[in-house]
Design a protein around this motif. Sequence first.
Motif, PDB file in Angstrom:
ATOM      1  N   ILE A   1       0.878  -1.171   0.000  1.00  0.00           N
ATOM      2  CA  ILE A   1       0.000   0.000   0.000  1.00  0.00           C
ATOM      3  C   ILE A   1       0.913   1.217   0.000  1.00  0.00           C
ATOM      4  CG2 ILE A   1      -1.661   1.346   1.357  1.00  0.00           C
ATOM      5  CD1 ILE A   1      -2.856  -1.289   2.300  1.00  0.00           C
ATOM      6  N   VAL A   2       0.773   2.059  -1.000  1.00  0.00           N
ATOM      7  CA  VAL A   2       1.626   3.253  -1.081  1.00  0.00           C
ATOM      8  C   VAL A   2       0.842   4.448  -0.533  1.00  0.00           C
ATOM      9  CG1 VAL A   2       2.898   4.813  -2.598  1.00  0.00           C
ATOM     10  CG2 VAL A   2       2.892   2.370  -3.083  1.00  0.00           C
ATOM     11  N   CYS A   3       1.404   5.069   0.487  1.00  0.00           N
ATOM     12  CA  CYS A   3       0.790   6.263   1.069  1.00  0.00           C
ATOM     13  C   CYS A   3       1.620   7.468   0.622  1.00  0.00           C
ATOM     14  CB  CYS A   3       0.777   6.190   2.586  1.00  0.00           C
ATOM     15  SG  CYS A   3      -0.130   4.766   3.218  1.00  0.00           S
ATOM     16  N   THR A   4       0.961   8.430   0.001  1.00  0.00           N
ATOM     17  CA  THR A   4       1.679   9.575  -0.561  1.00  0.00           C
ATOM     18  C   THR A   4       1.196  10.889   0.038  1.00  0.00           C
ATOM     19  OG1 THR A   4       0.059   9.533  -2.363  1.00  0.00           O
ATOM     20  CG2 THR A   4       2.206   8.578  -2.830  1.00  0.00           C
ATOM     21  N   ALA A   5       2.107  11.842   0.097  1.00  0.00           N
ATOM     22  CA  ALA A   5       1.754  13.230   0.427  1.00  0.00           C
ATOM     23  C   ALA A   5       2.895  14.090  -0.093  1.00  0.00           C
ATOM     24  CB  ALA A   5       1.608  13.426   1.932  1.00  0.00           C
ATOM     25  N   HIS A   6       2.572  15.197  -0.710  1.00  0.00           N
ATOM     26  CA  HIS A   6       3.676  16.033  -1.191  1.00  0.00           C
ATOM     27  C   HIS A   6       4.170  16.956  -0.077  1.00  0.00           C
ATOM     28  CE1 HIS A   6       1.764  20.072  -1.841  1.00  0.00           C
ATOM     29  NE2 HIS A   6       0.665  19.390  -2.052  1.00  0.00           N
TER      30      HIS A   6
ATOM     31  N   CYS B   1       6.278  13.095  -1.690  1.00  0.00           N
ATOM     32  CA  CYS B   1       6.517  13.472  -3.081  1.00  0.00           C
ATOM     33  C   CYS B   1       7.033  14.900  -3.188  1.00  0.00           C
ATOM     34  CB  CYS B   1       5.229  13.352  -3.884  1.00  0.00           C
ATOM     35  SG  CYS B   1       4.580  11.666  -3.935  1.00  0.00           S
ATOM     36  N   GLY B   2       8.068  15.072  -4.007  1.00  0.00           N
ATOM     37  CA  GLY B   2       8.564  16.409  -4.315  1.00  0.00           C
ATOM     38  C   GLY B   2       7.809  16.986  -5.509  1.00  0.00           C
ATOM     39  N   SER B   3       7.895  18.295  -5.651  1.00  0.00           N
ATOM     40  CA  SER B   3       7.415  18.991  -6.867  1.00  0.00           C
ATOM     41  C   SER B   3       5.993  18.654  -7.291  1.00  0.00           C
ATOM     42  CB  SER B   3       8.375  18.710  -8.046  1.00  0.00           C
ATOM     43  OG  SER B   3       9.638  19.256  -7.752  1.00  0.00           O
ATOM     44  N   GLU B   4       5.120  18.415  -6.315  1.00  0.00           N
ATOM     45  CA  GLU B   4       3.703  18.203  -6.670  1.00  0.00           C
ATOM     46  C   GLU B   4       3.117  19.475  -7.249  1.00  0.00           C
ATOM     47  OE1 GLU B   4      -0.740  18.139  -5.777  1.00  0.00           O
ATOM     48  OE2 GLU B   4       0.775  19.582  -5.258  1.00  0.00           O
ATOM     49  N   GLU B   5       3.474  20.583  -6.623  1.00  0.00           N
ATOM     50  CA  GLU B   5       2.896  21.867  -7.034  1.00  0.00           C
ATOM     51  C   GLU B   5       3.300  22.242  -8.459  1.00  0.00           C
ATOM     52  OE1 GLU B   5       0.660  23.048  -5.370  1.00  0.00           O
ATOM     53  OE2 GLU B   5       1.002  22.866  -3.221  1.00  0.00           O
TER      54      GLU B   5
END
Length: 437
Positions: free
Chosen positions: A232-237, A278-282
């Motif tokens: 399960i991959v949990c992501t947040a930038h 995560c980097g550079s989402e924006e």
Amino acid sequence: MQNVVNHLSVCDILESIEGDEFMNIEKTWGLLNDIYFVRMGGTEEELKAARIIQDYLKELGLESRIEDFEVEMDQVERAELKVTKPYEKTYECTGFKGSMNTPEEGITKKLVYFEQDNPVIGKMAKDAILLVNGYVTLRSFPKIAKHQPAGFITYNGNIDTAREDVDLGEREFRSELKKYGEMPGVNIKIHDAMEMLEKGASEVTLTMKGTLGKGISRNVICDIPGKSDEVIVCTAHYDSSSFSKGAYDNGTGAVCLYGLAQYFVKHQPERTIRLVWCGSEERGLLGSHAYINDHPEELEKIVLNVNIDMIGSTMGKRIAVCTSEMGLVNYIDYDAKMKGFPIEVSQGVYSSDSTPFADKNIPAVSFARITPNGGGEIHSRHDVIEHLSKRYLDEDIRYIAEFTNQMANAFVVPVKKEMPENMRKELDNYLGKEEKK
Ligand SMILES: [Zn+2]
């Protein structure tokens, strides 16, 4: 028989489910404060934030790694915008990094307010400089470029904010947009856009000079190994946009992953929990796109993506947006109701790092607490920690951890690993794939 139910806060209810040593909210709040600085994708500050997150993980006894990926780091040397008819005035502007250079003296063209993609406006747009509402994205730009304008102007800010309290946003013209048309672009403050419209600006000179370049952005990755092969991959930038210290967007999501780390390090999950900051989402979901591109062999093992982007605000309402079959929507809806956690659950595409996963047919859910108008701003200096609540952040993280825990330990993950047709359509539209017919 009279049933007397004492008022319990959501926090109390979840605590009774999870026990009391689930997460140290003071530590979590501490991380939020420690990464509270402008940290744009591809900058030294983003790297600094990545290292701080790694330090917090190390303290929990967790190893993490940084995965670099290349990003555009274009520069602007000169950008100018001058109204030449029916009055003369030079407006403060920033150039779109990576947008086309003009001749030294600039280009002088009629100005058209591109309110929307509409045949009436379209007829006026050819070879004009367009004042555009909103961002220039993979979705919006094709609709602008097809009219073959000579250039464009965007604006940022809120008309109710004093002019001096609005920062002139830095914008970029990403290379993916170039296939639709190359042109110069600048960004101004909304107050100036309004003035130009009020005064009937009809001709402008736009000058743009910049250089192209490359740089490095990065994802931070930490595994809490399970017993099975599934992940399960949990992501947040963890990056922010210009002038924004990104407390709410998305310091809160970044520290939520740290909350999950605190929980799962003490409760080994059946399935591996992979935390990806995560980097550079924006800048266009670059970190999650890089992750997906760099790990094609892992996609088969990933059964679910849990993404967190903007939680813990004082004012707001909770939402969960599922890019998946309806089963997950209904499950979260029922589960939250049974636990007394107020959240609006829907099926859709959330503009965040969940999208590249969903595009690979991995079911994804994004959790957020969305502020009402006036209850907190993002992408500006007004995204401050004072608009956040330790209490709501704690509750949000507990609920997300509880949900992730259920999925991580389910006998089988019930969510189908496929995209229903309506979601596929929405994804293609969001990712600018609709042209391919
Ligand atoms: Zn965000």
